[in-house]
Motif scaffolding. Structure first.
Motif, PDB file in Angstrom:
ATOM      1  N   LEU A 403       0.803  -1.401   0.091  1.00 48.62           N
ATOM      2  CA  LEU A 403       0.115   0.093  -0.131  1.00 48.62           C
ATOM      3  C   LEU A 403       0.736   1.410   0.237  1.00 48.62           C
ATOM      4  N   VAL A 404       2.024   1.191   0.789  1.00 44.99           N
ATOM      5  CA  VAL A 404       2.703   2.129   0.629  1.00 44.99           C
ATOM      6  C   VAL A 404       2.816   2.737  -0.950  1.00 44.99           C
ATOM      7  N   VAL A 405       3.981   1.549  -1.435  1.00 49.74           N
ATOM      8  CA  VAL A 405       4.337   1.921  -3.206  1.00 49.74           C
ATOM      9  C   VAL A 405       3.794   2.365  -4.073  1.00 49.74           C
ATOM     10  N   ALA A 406       1.619   1.854  -2.926  1.00 49.65           N
ATOM     11  CA  ALA A 406       0.915   2.362  -4.305  1.00 49.65           C
ATOM     12  C   ALA A 406       0.242   3.650  -4.225  1.00 49.65           C
ATOM     13  N   LEU A 407       0.124   4.169  -2.633  1.00 46.64           N
ATOM     14  CA  LEU A 407      -0.799   4.902  -2.334  1.00 46.64           C
ATOM     15  C   LEU A 407      -0.229   6.065  -1.417  1.00 46.64           C
ATOM     16  N   GLY A 408       1.114   5.906  -1.616  1.00 52.61           N
ATOM     17  CA  GLY A 408       2.361   6.935  -0.326  1.00 52.61           C
ATOM     18  C   GLY A 408       2.177   8.331  -0.821  1.00 52.61           C
ATOM     19  N   ASP A 409       2.266   8.185  -2.690  1.00 58.04           N
ATOM     20  CA  ASP A 409       2.664   9.866  -2.974  1.00 58.04           C
ATOM     21  C   ASP A 409       1.885  10.157  -3.754  1.00 58.04           C
ATOM     22  N   ASP A 410       0.571   9.210  -3.442  1.00 59.97           N
ATOM     23  CA  ASP A 410      -0.781  10.204  -3.412  1.00 59.97           C
ATOM     24  C   ASP A 410      -1.289  11.003  -2.253  1.00 59.97           C
ATOM     25  N   LEU A 411      -0.946   9.850  -1.482  1.00 56.72           N
ATOM     26  CA  LEU A 411      -1.511  10.162   0.137  1.00 56.72           C
ATOM     27  C   LEU A 411      -0.939  11.913   0.639  1.00 56.72           C
ATOM     28  N   ARG A 412       0.201  11.688   0.140  1.00 58.48           N
ATOM     29  CA  ARG A 412       1.623  13.205   0.517  1.00 58.48           C
ATOM     30  C   ARG A 412       1.219  14.002  -0.208  1.00 58.48           C
ATOM     31  N   THR A 413       1.093  13.746  -1.836  1.00 57.42           N
ATOM     32  CA  THR A 413       0.219  15.023  -2.393  1.00 57.42           C
ATOM     33  C   THR A 413      -1.416  15.625  -2.163  1.00 57.42           C
ATOM     34  N   GLU A 414      -1.617  14.696  -1.696  1.00 57.10           N
ATOM     35  CA  GLU A 414      -3.374  15.571  -1.589  1.00 57.10           C
ATOM     36  C   GLU A 414      -2.849  16.410  -0.064  1.00 57.10           C
ATOM     37  N   LEU A 415      -2.356  15.830   0.464  1.00 56.56           N
ATOM     38  CA  LEU A 415      -1.770  16.747   2.494  1.00 56.56           C
ATOM     39  C   LEU A 415      -1.729  18.003   1.813  1.00 56.56           C
ATOM     40  N   ALA A 416      -0.046  17.761   0.895  1.00 55.77           N
ATOM     41  CA  ALA A 416       0.447  18.827   0.690  1.00 55.77           C
ATOM     42  C   ALA A 416      -0.709  19.751  -0.069  1.00 55.77           C
ATOM     43  N   THR A 417      -1.464  19.343  -0.841  1.00 57.07           N
ATOM     44  CA  THR A 417      -2.388  20.716  -1.738  1.00 57.07           C
ATOM     45  C   THR A 417      -3.526  20.577  -1.602  1.00 57.07           C
ATOM     46  N   GLY A 418      -4.409  19.948  -0.729  1.00 55.49           N
ATOM     47  CA  GLY A 418      -5.781  19.392  -0.477  1.00 55.49           C
ATOM     48  C   GLY A 418      -6.008  19.415  -1.245  1.00 55.49           C
ATOM     49  N   ALA A 419      -6.969  17.853  -1.286  1.00 58.20           N
ATOM     50  CA  ALA A 419      -7.837  17.804  -2.372  1.00 58.20           C
ATOM     51  C   ALA A 419      -9.167  18.952  -2.573  1.00 58.20           C
ATOM     52  N   PRO A 420     -10.223  19.109  -3.143  1.00 59.05           N
ATOM     53  CA  PRO A 420     -11.455  20.235  -3.503  1.00 59.05           C
ATOM     54  C   PRO A 420     -12.294  18.480  -2.528  1.00 59.05           C
ATOM     55  N   THR A 421     -12.929  19.398  -1.584  1.00 64.88           N
ATOM     56  CA  THR A 421     -14.197  18.239  -1.245  1.00 64.88           C
ATOM     57  C   THR A 421     -15.529  18.793  -1.241  1.00 64.88           C
ATOM     58  N   ALA A 422     -16.625  17.853  -0.956  1.00 62.95           N
ATOM     59  CA  ALA A 422     -17.566  18.815  -0.824  1.00 62.95           C
ATOM     60  C   ALA A 422     -17.763  19.922   0.757  1.00 62.95           C
ATOM     61  N   PRO A 423     -18.580  20.227   0.473  1.00 61.73           N
ATOM     62  CA  PRO A 423     -18.301  21.845   1.540  1.00 61.73           C
ATOM     63  C   PRO A 423     -18.952  21.621   2.708  1.00 61.73           C
TER      64      PRO A 423
END
Length: 811
Positions: A403-423
């Protein structure tokens, strides 16, 4: 067991088709049964049937194969067919009677008797036939034939099964009408139903494979030809019928019934043996869980609703499946390339919780990996990460590493930039990602400051809402996040104290540790401190004490406290003086609350005696912060203070006008305060005459109007009524300077008529004489003469008084 027979025919050979009657009945059949059976055994040929049908045409006529419930609890299983000869309505019915509580031999389902070789098309010789031992099934419903039929009716399977379920659970519900071109196909539908319904429901299901009048049929399932079909469902047939036109267009609406949909998928997969396997699992009749679990373990593809039912059932009964079937179920639930709903994932999470520690590590790890993957990539913020124990043992550790290999970069990227979510969901999403990062040991230390800043701002803007429990879990689990988030909220609180107070009202953040957090502590204490209302300055001091820090050492606590106590309101001038006196101007300057004190002075009403004093203090305390216009307004208030105290320099009128010009646009209360103070001093007997003269000749409409308002004040009226010398003084002033300008002329005339004359009329003769004496003492005999003329009744006296007054002024 033997079955009593009944033979019912339209006519004997040679008759013309009329006079239907029983031609042979076994001994022991009750008479009421015969009377009731007569209403069930009739036959109406299809519309347009020939009067003299040929043998081939007779074979195409539908066969009415029925299982009917009688009023005494018994049942009638019958087969009715058309007969040849003259007349299209000739028929023969052969039936067997099942007394209440009995079934076909071997507990065979009634539908298995379709086209049994023991059905007769003619009555036996003699009127009392013997009983028959059984109705052996024909080869019409072989396993492969039923599977082929089920596949051919795939679009309608789920909808029909859903209505069959409803008819079985609620016998009084709408009848199910099956529109088919062949009555044999209706019988096949009944055979499909017999496989999916619970045994008791399948035994009780009443049906007929053919009728011309479905609305009058007493059966739960009714077969009709297309030409006799009622209006389809949703068209308001008004007959209490659920119509399925299996010869027409495919149904468009999905079926909201997990049990029916699972049954349909099992039949489409040509695996009816799974119904028997599912029946061995625990569960209520018509429960979708056992069926769905059995189907998934057998490799049958199901939809998200059915998969959710399987996971939910297995979560409630973690010991119901052996290790092999549990593994198969897990593999089906975690299969790649399928879309999953939030409900399905929540059921999978329940299953993981139930299996954790009770199943092999690989099983738990695969379910946990699915949940983590869906949480990171699917964006479902309601999905809670699995427990760390799900990735225990070597199998779990390998799954986590993958999972770290598959998701680690995506997880860090979203934490760094903040993905748009519902209000209102950004906080929940951040909490979810931080917990997953900790679960997988993904290092996000470098991202924490920005993540915490964004989360703190979102908490104040959106509130904790329904993510409060998971937020508290995060703060309890991750001390570094807790310390950083609370520190950030404390830093922001002075800039948004109201939002911070709302946040702490909704979620009890744990700031009881070693951190000082004065602003958060103040925001938490504010609701209780202000609950009783009352003195707001006292409330402020209570809130300040809750913060544990002095405004002298940490001035920003003053800003937070003012925001909490007054919010969008402005302190009164008196409150502002207390705030300024209780601390130093330096503290207010650093906290930025000096602007609230200025607003209190400028927003005070004209009769607030504290406002001029506050203005004086503000001008001394904040000489660099106050802008030019505001300074002019405060100087106007200070001018009012100086005029009232006698400290004002000469040139009052000019000073007031100049200050007013520099403070435009002047607040109404400030203007009225300054002009009212000037007018009040000019109404006093000891006024400087030079100031009065300059005022009268200024022709300033606003100033003179303020004088007119002041002269009507209750204090002035009370003094006029009690001091004759003051009456004489006012008469002298208001009778003077007739050519000073229009504003003064109109105001003085109005004051003489509207203020002074009503007062003089109310005086006694002695009081009037005292006024005349004071007028002569302070003025001259002409002043006294003018007053008498002005006070004399009648228009002549009033005009004469005006002339005398004019002479007084000229002299």
């Amino acid at each position: 067991m033997s079955l009593a027979q009944l033979h019912y025919t339209s006519a004997s050979a040679g008759d013309d088709g009329g006079g239907a009657r029983f031609t042979a009945v076994s001994a022991g059949v009750p008479t009421p049964v015969l009377a009731e059976a007569e209403q069930l055994l009739g036959y109406e040929p299809p519309a347009g049937a020939p009067y003299h049908p040929t043998t081939a045409e007779l074979r195409s006529f539908p066969e009415a194969f029925s299982f009917s419930a009688l009023s005494d609890g018994s049942h009638l299983l019958s087969r009715t067919v058309a007969l040849g000869g003259p007349g299209a309505g000739r028929f023969h019915a052969h039936a067997v009677h099942l007394p209440a509580g009995t079934r076909l031999p071997g507990d065979a389902l009634p539908v298995t008797a379709w086209r049994s070789p023991n059905w007769a098309s003619t009555a036996p010789d003699g009127g009392t036939p013997g009983r028959i031992a059984s109705l052996p099934a024909s080869a019409a419903f072989g396993p492969e034939a039923l599977k082929d039929f089920a596949v051919s009716r795939s679009p309608w399977l789920a909808a029909v099964f859903a209505d069959l379920r409803r008819a079985s659970e609620e016998p009084s519900s709408a009848r199910v009408v099956l529109v088919e071109r062949q009555s044999a196909d209706v019988a096949r539908w009944i055979a499909l139903a017999g496989a999916v319904l619970p045994p008791e429901s399948a035994q009780r299901l009443t049906f007929t494979t053919y009728t011309r009048r479905p609305a009058q049929s007493p059966h739960q399932v009714v077969g009709v030809l297309p030409q006799d079909a009622p209006e389809p469902n949703g068209s308001g047939n008004g007959l209490g019928l659920r119509v399925h036109a299996c010869t027409g267009a495919r149904p468009e609406r999905p079926v909201d019934d997990a049990w029916a949909e699972t049954c349909a998928r099992i039949w489409r997969s040509r695996s009816p043996e799974l119904f028997r396997a599912a029946a061995e699992l625990p569960g209520e009749p018509f429960a979708a869980g056992p069926l769905a679990v059995t189907a998934l373990c057998a490799g049958v593809a199901l939809g998200p609703v059915e998969r959710a039912a399987a996971a939910d059932w297995a979560a409630e009964r973690p010991y119901a499946l052996d290790e092999e079937r549990t593994q198969r179920l897990t593999e089906a639930l975690t299969a790649p390339g399928i879309d999953r709903t939030s409900h399905e994932l929540s059921c999978v999470a329940r299953l993981l919780t139930a299996l954790d520690g009770r199943s092999p590590a690989a099983t738990a790890a695969s379910l946990a990996a699915l949940l983590v993957t869906e949480a990171v990539r699917g964006g479902n913020v309601t999905l809670e990460p699995p427990a760390r124990s799900a990735f225990a043992e070597p199998a779990g550790e390998r799954a986590a590493a993958t999972l770290v290999v598959a998701l680690g970069d995506d997880l860090r990227t979203e934490l760094a930039t903040g993905a748009p979510t519902a209000p209102g969901r950004s906080v929940a999403r951040t909490v979810q990602l931080l917990r997953i990062a900790r679960l997988l040991d993904v290092d996000c230390t470098d991202l924490l400051p920005e993540v915490v800043h964004r989360m703190a701002r979102s908490l104040l803007d959106e509130g904790a809402a329904d993510c409060a429990p998971v937020l508290l879990d995060l703060l309890d689990e991750q001390f570094d996040v807790r310390t950083a988030l609370l520190g950030e909220l404390d830093r922001i609180a002075p800039h948004d104290p109201a939002g911070t107070e709302r946040l702490l009202t909704g979620v009890a953040l744990p700031f009881t540790g070693a951190q000082a957090l004065p602003h958060l502590r103040m925001c938490a204490a504010a609701p209780d401190a202000g609950a009783g209302g009352g003195d707001r300055v006292k409330v402020l001091h209570t809130v300040l004490r809750a913060g544990g820090m002095s405004p002298f050492t940490e001035p920003l606590v003053l800003r937070t406290a003012v925001g909490l106590v007054w919010g969008e309101d402005t302190p009164t001038a008196g409150e502002a003086r207390q705030l300024l006196g209780g601390t130093t101007s330096d503290a207010h300057r650093t906290a930025g609350t000096w602007s609230a004190l200025v607003a209190a002075a400028l927003g005070a009403p004209a009769d607030d005696e504290e406002a001029p004093e506050l203005a004086h203090d503000l001008l001394r305390g904040f000489p660099q912060e106050i802008g030019a216009r505001v300074r002019g307004a405060l100087l106007l208030l200070e001018f009012a203070r100086d005029v009232r105290s006698g400290a004002a320099e000469p040139g009052w009128t000019e000073r007031a006008r100049k200050l007013c010009d520099g403070a435009e646009p002047v607040e109404p209360g400030v203007r009225d305060q300054a002009f009212g103070a000037l007018a009040g001093q000019l109404l006093a007997p000891d006024r400087p005459e030079a100031e009065l003269y300059a005022f009268v000749h200024s022709d300033d409409a606003d100033l003179i109007a303020a004088y007119g308002r002041a002269a009507r004040h209750d204090m002035v009226l009370a003094r006029l009524r009690s001091e004759p010398a003051y009456v004489a003084d006012c008469f002298t002033v208001w009778s003077s300077h007739p050519h000073a300008g229009r504003a003064w002329s109109e105001t003085r005339a109005a004051l003489l008529e509207e203020v002074l004359r009503p007062v003089v009329r109310g005086l006694s003769a002695a009081e009037v004489a005292a006024v005349e004496e004071a007028a002569e003492r302070t003025g001259s005999s002409r002043t006294t003469e003018a007053f008498r003329a002005w006070n004399r009744p009648g228009g002549f006296g009033r005009r004469l008084g005006s002339r005398l007054t004019a002479r007084v002024r000229r002299s």
